[in-house]
Motif scaffolding. Sequence first.
Motif, PDB file in Angstrom:
ATOM      1  N   LEU A  12      76.774 -35.652 -27.374  1.00 38.55           N
ATOM      2  CA  LEU A  12      75.954 -35.440 -28.573  1.00 38.55           C
ATOM      3  C   LEU A  12      74.530 -35.930 -28.325  1.00 38.55           C
ATOM      4  O   LEU A  12      73.553 -35.256 -28.674  1.00 38.55           O
ATOM      5  N   LEU A  13      74.389 -37.091 -27.703  1.00 37.50           N
ATOM      6  CA  LEU A  13      73.061 -37.633 -27.402  1.00 37.50           C
ATOM      7  C   LEU A  13      72.319 -36.723 -26.425  1.00 37.50           C
ATOM      8  O   LEU A  13      71.113 -36.478 -26.575  1.00 37.50           O
ATOM      9  N   LYS A  14      73.042 -36.218 -25.450  1.00 36.43           N
ATOM     10  CA  LYS A  14      72.429 -35.320 -24.449  1.00 36.43           C
ATOM     11  C   LYS A  14      71.829 -34.081 -25.141  1.00 36.43           C
ATOM     12  O   LYS A  14      70.694 -33.685 -24.866  1.00 36.43           O
ATOM     13  N   ALA A  15      72.617 -33.486 -26.034  1.00 34.08           N
ATOM     14  CA  ALA A  15      72.135 -32.308 -26.760  1.00 34.08           C
ATOM     15  C   ALA A  15      70.949 -32.672 -27.643  1.00 34.08           C
ATOM     16  O   ALA A  15      69.976 -31.906 -27.741  1.00 34.08           O
ATOM     17  N   HIS A  16      71.011 -33.839 -28.265  1.00 39.79           N
ATOM     18  CA  HIS A  16      69.933 -34.310 -29.147  1.00 39.79           C
ATOM     19  C   HIS A  16      68.615 -34.427 -28.365  1.00 39.79           C
ATOM     20  O   HIS A  16      67.563 -33.984 -28.828  1.00 39.79           O
ATOM     21  N   LYS A  17      68.697 -35.008 -27.175  1.00 43.10           N
ATOM     22  CA  LYS A  17      67.496 -35.204 -26.366  1.00 43.10           C
ATOM     23  C   LYS A  17      66.972 -33.879 -25.811  1.00 43.10           C
ATOM     24  O   LYS A  17      65.757 -33.650 -25.744  1.00 43.10           O
ATOM     25  N   GLU A  18      67.881 -33.011 -25.384  1.00 39.51           N
ATOM     26  CA  GLU A  18      67.459 -31.724 -24.819  1.00 39.51           C
ATOM     27  C   GLU A  18      66.713 -30.875 -25.847  1.00 39.51           C
ATOM     28  O   GLU A  18      65.790 -30.144 -25.499  1.00 39.51           O
TER      29      GLU A  18
END
Length: 377
Positions: free
Chosen positions: A137-143
Amino acid sequence: MENKVVAMLLAGGQGSRLKALTRKIAKPAVPFGGKYRIIDFALSNAANSGISDIGILTQYKPYLLNTHIGIGTAWDYDRNVGGLRVLPPFTSEDGGRWYTGTANAIYENIDYIDELDPQYVLILSGDHIYKMDYRQLLKAHKEKGADVTIAVIEVPWEEASRFGIINVDDNKKVVEFDEKPKNPKNNMASMGIYMFNWKHLRKYLIKDSKDKESAHDFGKNILPNMLSEGRLMYAWSFDGYWKDVGTVRSYWEANMDLIDRDNALNIYDKGWRIYTKSKNLPPHYLSRSSVVKNSLINEGCVVRGEVHNSVLFSEVIIESGAVVTNSVVLSNSKIMPGAEVHNAVILEGVTIKEGERIGEEGDGNIYLVTEKGYTIE
């Protein structure tokens, strides 16, 4: 995690639709799956995702929940620096007050979050059954460069109106947020899991606290306000097992899912363990006369009768000649000789009398059994 994330786990809900199951305890403390409590799943997800700081917000009848959580030892959160903190309502120079909404609960604990100085704040609910790697979820948020990212899942259309429904464009950018709409435009529901940039969330929480017309709720106020002011909000789709055990029937169904061979929630996965506070109990005992098929039998149980397609919590006694099918039997309950129980949820410490019969196999009803009798759900 690469960037500091603080998780805030909302665990103060009553869960009134679970009826007698939450008569004495908060919904997140309701027993589940033979040996767990509902909150174990969100707590274990956070621990497995490498989140080192987590605040647990309690309010409704917190004694048993607090006893279960303790200092977080079961989830490896008993640390000198960071770790788990239980955050109940408190008094201040302005007087005492209860949390008046999900957003208000976070607002009241701004000082706690500020002290940890995170880049991101992850909002979690303590009343859902699922396994999720919050790092994804964090990865998608940052991307996406988002201000807030909402975890979403497709739910059955007939249930969509009891969730926050997210409407998105082709790039998964949120264009509309409908909180429990009567006529939902789609079936993509918010899971109550939000990843926020803290500096933005902090500003909106303070602004919301000054709004006397606000319900101080993420779904009703914070998210719509951020969307109306052009904050970048994206949906992140989750395709694993997720169950909102908000009713007695959905609670029963989620327990039954555990004994379905095609169940997507694999609690035996050593790579993603679900941790809980364990009791020191003897092994379960199956007598020579017992018949047990497709069931979860927890520690301390004694089975002399028949158990089919059921979940037995700890120290349950099934006497000779008793039959239990398609049922969830909570700890310290007894099914006396000759009794039959079908399609039931039996509360803790309940005794089903000798020869008593509850339910009919395959009748489609769910029976919630307390010490005072039973209701049909």
